[in-house]
Design a protein around this motif. Structure first.
Motif, PDB file in Angstrom:
ATOM      1  N   GLU A  12       0.836  -1.200   0.000  1.00 14.66           N
ATOM      2  CA  GLU A  12       0.000   0.000   0.000  1.00 14.66           C
ATOM      3  C   GLU A  12       0.863   1.238   0.000  1.00 14.66           C
ATOM      4  OE1 GLU A  12      -2.698  -0.092   3.202  1.00 14.66           O
ATOM      5  OE2 GLU A  12      -3.836  -1.832   2.461  1.00 14.66           O
ATOM      6  N   HIS A  13       1.969   1.169   0.726  1.00 16.19           N
ATOM      7  CA  HIS A  13       2.864   2.314   0.784  1.00 16.19           C
ATOM      8  C   HIS A  13       3.425   2.626  -0.609  1.00 16.19           C
ATOM      9  CE1 HIS A  13       5.779   5.141   2.359  1.00 16.19           C
ATOM     10  NE2 HIS A  13       6.767   4.445   1.766  1.00 16.19           N
ATOM     11  N   SER A  14       3.810   1.599  -1.362  1.00 16.63           N
ATOM     12  CA  SER A  14       4.361   1.804  -2.703  1.00 16.63           C
ATOM     13  C   SER A  14       3.304   2.362  -3.647  1.00 16.63           C
ATOM     14  CB  SER A  14       4.908   0.479  -3.245  1.00 16.63           C
ATOM     15  OG  SER A  14       5.390   0.631  -4.554  1.00 16.63           O
ATOM     16  N   ALA A  15       2.073   1.834  -3.553  1.00 15.17           N
ATOM     17  CA  ALA A  15       0.995   2.310  -4.419  1.00 15.17           C
ATOM     18  C   ALA A  15       0.676   3.772  -4.113  1.00 15.17           C
ATOM     19  CB  ALA A  15      -0.250   1.441  -4.223  1.00 15.17           C
ATOM     20  N   GLY A  72      -3.313   5.339 -10.412  1.00 15.16           N
ATOM     21  CA  GLY A  72      -4.157   4.227 -10.014  1.00 15.16           C
ATOM     22  C   GLY A  72      -5.457   4.121 -10.772  1.00 15.16           C
ATOM     23  N   GLU A  73      -5.623   4.874 -11.856  1.00  8.97           N
ATOM     24  CA  GLU A  73      -6.881   4.808 -12.611  1.00  8.97           C
ATOM     25  C   GLU A  73      -6.939   3.578 -13.522  1.00  8.97           C
ATOM     26  OE1 GLU A  73      -8.305   8.471 -14.333  1.00  8.97           O
ATOM     27  OE2 GLU A  73      -6.926   9.634 -13.062  1.00  8.97           O
ATOM     28  N   GLY A  74      -5.845   2.880 -13.629  1.00  7.52           N
ATOM     29  CA  GLY A  74      -5.845   1.640 -14.394  1.00  7.52           C
ATOM     30  C   GLY A  74      -5.329   1.803 -15.810  1.00  7.52           C
ATOM     31  N   LEU A  75      -4.933   0.651 -16.350  1.00 11.95           N
ATOM     32  CA  LEU A  75      -4.354   0.643 -17.687  1.00 11.95           C
ATOM     33  C   LEU A  75      -5.370   1.063 -18.759  1.00 11.95           C
ATOM     34  CD1 LEU A  75      -2.034   0.000 -19.610  1.00 11.95           C
ATOM     35  CD2 LEU A  75      -2.729  -2.408 -19.562  1.00 11.95           C
ATOM     36  N   ALA A 129      13.147   3.866  -4.069  1.00 14.65           N
ATOM     37  CA  ALA A 129      13.768   3.481  -5.342  1.00 14.65           C
ATOM     38  C   ALA A 129      12.876   2.523  -6.100  1.00 14.65           C
ATOM     39  CB  ALA A 129      15.136   2.860  -5.088  1.00 14.65           C
ATOM     40  N   ASP A 130      12.168   1.611  -5.337  1.00 14.85           N
ATOM     41  CA  ASP A 130      11.280   0.675  -6.011  1.00 14.85           C
ATOM     42  C   ASP A 130      10.123   1.402  -6.703  1.00 14.85           C
ATOM     43  OD1 ASP A 130      12.827  -1.416  -5.192  1.00 14.85           O
ATOM     44  OD2 ASP A 130      11.571  -1.918  -3.455  1.00 14.85           O
ATOM     45  N   THR A 131       9.593   2.430  -6.012  1.00 17.22           N
ATOM     46  CA  THR A 131       8.480   3.196  -6.612  1.00 17.22           C
ATOM     47  C   THR A 131       8.941   3.905  -7.867  1.00 17.22           C
ATOM     48  OG1 THR A 131       7.451   3.515  -4.456  1.00 17.22           O
ATOM     49  CG2 THR A 131       6.810   5.043  -6.204  1.00 17.22           C
ATOM     50  N   LEU A 132      10.099   4.530  -7.798  1.00 18.82           N
ATOM     51  CA  LEU A 132      10.615   5.231  -8.980  1.00 18.82           C
ATOM     52  C   LEU A 132      10.858   4.239 -10.125  1.00 18.82           C
ATOM     53  CD1 LEU A 132      11.568   7.860 -10.240  1.00 18.82           C
ATOM     54  CD2 LEU A 132      13.844   7.434  -9.299  1.00 18.82           C
ATOM     55  N   SER A 133      11.397   3.059  -9.755  1.00 19.48           N
ATOM     56  CA  SER A 133      11.644   2.040 -10.778  1.00 19.48           C
ATOM     57  C   SER A 133      10.334   1.594 -11.423  1.00 19.48           C
ATOM     58  CB  SER A 133      12.353   0.845 -10.134  1.00 19.48           C
ATOM     59  OG  SER A 133      12.540  -0.176 -11.077  1.00 19.48           O
ATOM     60  N   GLU A 134       9.288   1.413 -10.568  1.00 17.66           N
ATOM     61  CA  GLU A 134       7.994   1.004 -11.126  1.00 17.66           C
ATOM     62  C   GLU A 134       7.434   2.072 -12.050  1.00 17.66           C
ATOM     63  OE1 GLU A 134       3.596  -0.598  -9.694  1.00 17.66           O
ATOM     64  OE2 GLU A 134       5.152  -0.172  -8.193  1.00 17.66           O
TER      65      GLU A 134
END
Length: 611
Positions: A12-15, A72-75, A129-134
């Motif tokens: 949840e934190h990453s999202a 988060g609105e989706g693909l 870093a993971d969030t930026l990578s995503e």
């Protein structure tokens, strides 16, 4: 100032961080655009203003699509937001506004600009870093979606271009062998098919015939109704002809109003003449033309037939063409079969026509004048103007040898006007000298087909100041019966001018008493064939008496042509025929000889005032 991120579940934190990064990216979309524009400036990326605007729209649309994906609105929402980008790709491909290479380079520049802005926004938000990578993975996926879509657009346009090129190639190939107006095979394809038929004919010992079809007086239809109706008529004629030829035969249009049918083998069992009759019959039914089908046109055609006999495709078409002209010469609305002597006759006719076209300009025509007489007291009454042609190599050509060609080619209209002008001018000059003569001028059927003849008569009278009552126009009985309604109207207009009207060669046509009463005729000129028959049998006298009595019953003067013997004159006087002319009295005379004749005539008359 760093924005604190509340502790939570790692996923949840990453999202949550990704949503924050998406929102930041959405706010900084203009920065992405500015950076992309900067990266793509320079001589290697120059495009026109419209294309530059398209690329800027791509940048904004793509940036918003990625931002909404991260938020988060989706693909699917991201794809919907990126729809504008794909549409712009389609426009660039369809209009060939930018190359695939240039669009790809700009997409990569946009990705690099996005990565730079994302890194800056991530640093400000202290995202992991993971969030930026995503986020960079989402950016790369978005780029790949766009590149795939871009390639699809360019590939689709390439396919469309290939299909259009193929369609145009097929169209050009069709036009190379087909007539664009009717869709029928043209001369090139017809010649090829004739060669194939001739090859089969030689192998199988079977006949091949070419039928050359030409619409009679098509130019007049075109000039009167316009080229649009003329083209529609040609299409209708081609459809009509297609309906009567066999599938094994070849129908084509050679150009203008000329069509050809090539028949072989079984279709010739009954003879090409029957095929020609079928073609002619098909064209006899009227055509309803125009957008509302209210223009009704009736046509006829002339058909020339040539049978292949050891000749080439070009030669059989040439022979059929020559035979077609013979059919026209023989009266149109008929067919003629090629014979060996026709080519020489055709060459003779072509040379004659060319010489006639130059004769008026070269002043080769001249008029002679044959006196006419009152058979009661044998006093001269006037003159008939007769055209002659003096050619530098042909010598003096008689009217029977060139008048038919003038009629056929339509040259009679211009030359007929010249005759009217010359005859009226000469008659006026003689009347000014004190000779109280009247002048008669022959008017052809072609001249009477148009209202122009009225203007020509008015013009000749006005230019010469000749009294209209001193002019008589002569038309043959056959001409009179060609188009009764129109002829009657035109002759009524002539009569209103004060001009006299005589029927020439009377007795040789098919006019009836009822017909004669419809025309404002002043005189009947009895054909010389009846006059020459007076010396041979009693029937000739009976016929003459009938014709003279017919004139008297209609209160029309009678006039005898071709009086050559004293007995003929005596019989005519006994029957009380009014006037006549012929070699017994005087042959056609040149201007000087005519003037001498008039002087001798005037010397024996009391002074007559023409006022």
């Amino acid at each position: 100032m760093r924005v604190p991120v509340p502790p939570s579940d790692p996923v949840e934190h990453s999202a949550a961080q990704l949503r924050l990064l998406g929102a930041a990216l959405k706010r900084r979309a203009d920065e992405v655009l500015e950076l992309t524009v900067t990266r793509t400036s320079g001589p290697d990326h120059e495009v026109d203003a419209v294309v530059q605007d398209s690329f800027e729209r791509i940048s904004r649309s793509s940036t918003i699509a990625v931002a909404r994906w991260m938020a988060g609105e989706g693909l699917e929402v991201a794809r919907e937001a990126g729809q504008e980008t794909w549409e712009i790709f389609g426009e660039l491909a369809a209009h060939r506004a930018a190359s695939l290479n240039e669009v790809t380079r700009r997409c990569l520049c946009w990705r690099d600009s996005m990565a730079e802005i994302l890194a800056a926004a991530g640093a400000e938000l202290t995202v992991s870093a993971d969030t930026l990578s995503e986020s960079l993975n989402i950016l790369q996926l978005s780029l790949e979606f766009s590149l795939v879509r871009m390639c699809e657009c360019f590939e689709l346009e390439r396919q469309r271009t290939d299909e259009e090129l193929k369609r145009r190639e097929d169209e050009l190939a069709f036009l190379a062998t087909h007539d664009p107006l009717t869709g029928l095979p043209n001369r090139t394809l017809i010649l090829d098919r004739v060669e194939q038929m001739l090859a089969r004919s030689r192998r199988n010992q079977t006949p091949v015939a070419a039928l050359f079809i030409d619409i009679d007086n098509f130019k007049g239809i075109n000039d009167t109704l316009g080229h649009t109706v003329g083209d529609e008529l040609l299409r209708a004629v081609s459809a009509r002809l297609e309906g009567v030829v066999r599938d094994v035969d070849a129908l084509g249009r050679l150009g203008g109003d000329e069509f050809v049918v090539i028949s072989e083998d079984l279709s010739l069992d009954a003879g090409p003449e029957l095929i020609a009759e079928r073609l002619l019959s098909a064209l006899h039914h009227p055509f309803n033309l125009g957008s509302d089908q209210q223009i009704r046109v009736s046509i006829t055609a002339s058909v020339g037939i040539a049978i292949a006999d050891g000749i080439s495709a070009e030669e059989i078409l040439r022979d059929a063409d020559i035979a077609m002209y013979r059919a026209k010469w023989d009266g149109k609305d008929r067919y003629a079969v090629f014979e060996t002597g026709m080519q020489h006759a055709m060459q003779h006719d072509m040379e004659l026509e060319m010489d006639l076209r130059e004769a008026l300009e070269k002043d080769e025509f001249f008029l002679v004048y044959q006196p006419t007489f009152d058979l009661g007291d044998m006093s001269p009454t006037g003159l008939e103007a007769l055209i002659r042609w003096k050619h530098p190599t042909r010598g003096e050509v008689q009217p029977d040898d060139f008048i038919p060609m003038l009629e056929q080619t339509g040259l009679i209209n211009d030359i007929g006007k010249w005759v009217l002008d010359q005859a009226c001018a000469q008659a006026a000059a003689w009347r000014d000298l004190g000779y109280p003569i009247e002048i008669a001028v022959n008017v052809s059927g072609r001249q009477l087909d148009s209202d122009q003849v009225i203007e020509d008569i008015q013009g000749a009278l006005a230019a010469s100041t000749l009294d209209p009552g001193a002019l008589t126009i002569e038309i043959t009985e056959t001409t009179l019966m060609r188009n009764i309604e129109e002829t009657a109207l035109r002759l009524a207009e002539v009569k209103e001018l004060g001009v006299g009207i005589a029927i020439d060669d009377f007795g040789t046509g098919y006019s009836s008493l009822a017909h004669l009463q419809r025309f404002p005729v002043d005189a009947l000129k009895i054909d010389r064939s009846f006059i020459s028959g007076l010396s041979h049998n009693q029937e000739g006298e009976t016929l003459l008496r009938t014709l003279v009595q017919l004139g008297k019953a209609l209160s029309i003067k009678t006039f005898a042509e071709g009086i050559e013997a004293q007995r003929e004159l005596s019989l005519l006087k006994d029957e009380r025929c009014d006037s006549g002319q012929g070699f017994l009295f005087a042959r056609p005379l040149g201007v000087e000889a005519t003037q001498a004749f008039l002087a001798n005539w005037a010397a024996s008359l009391p002074v007559v005032s023409l006022d």
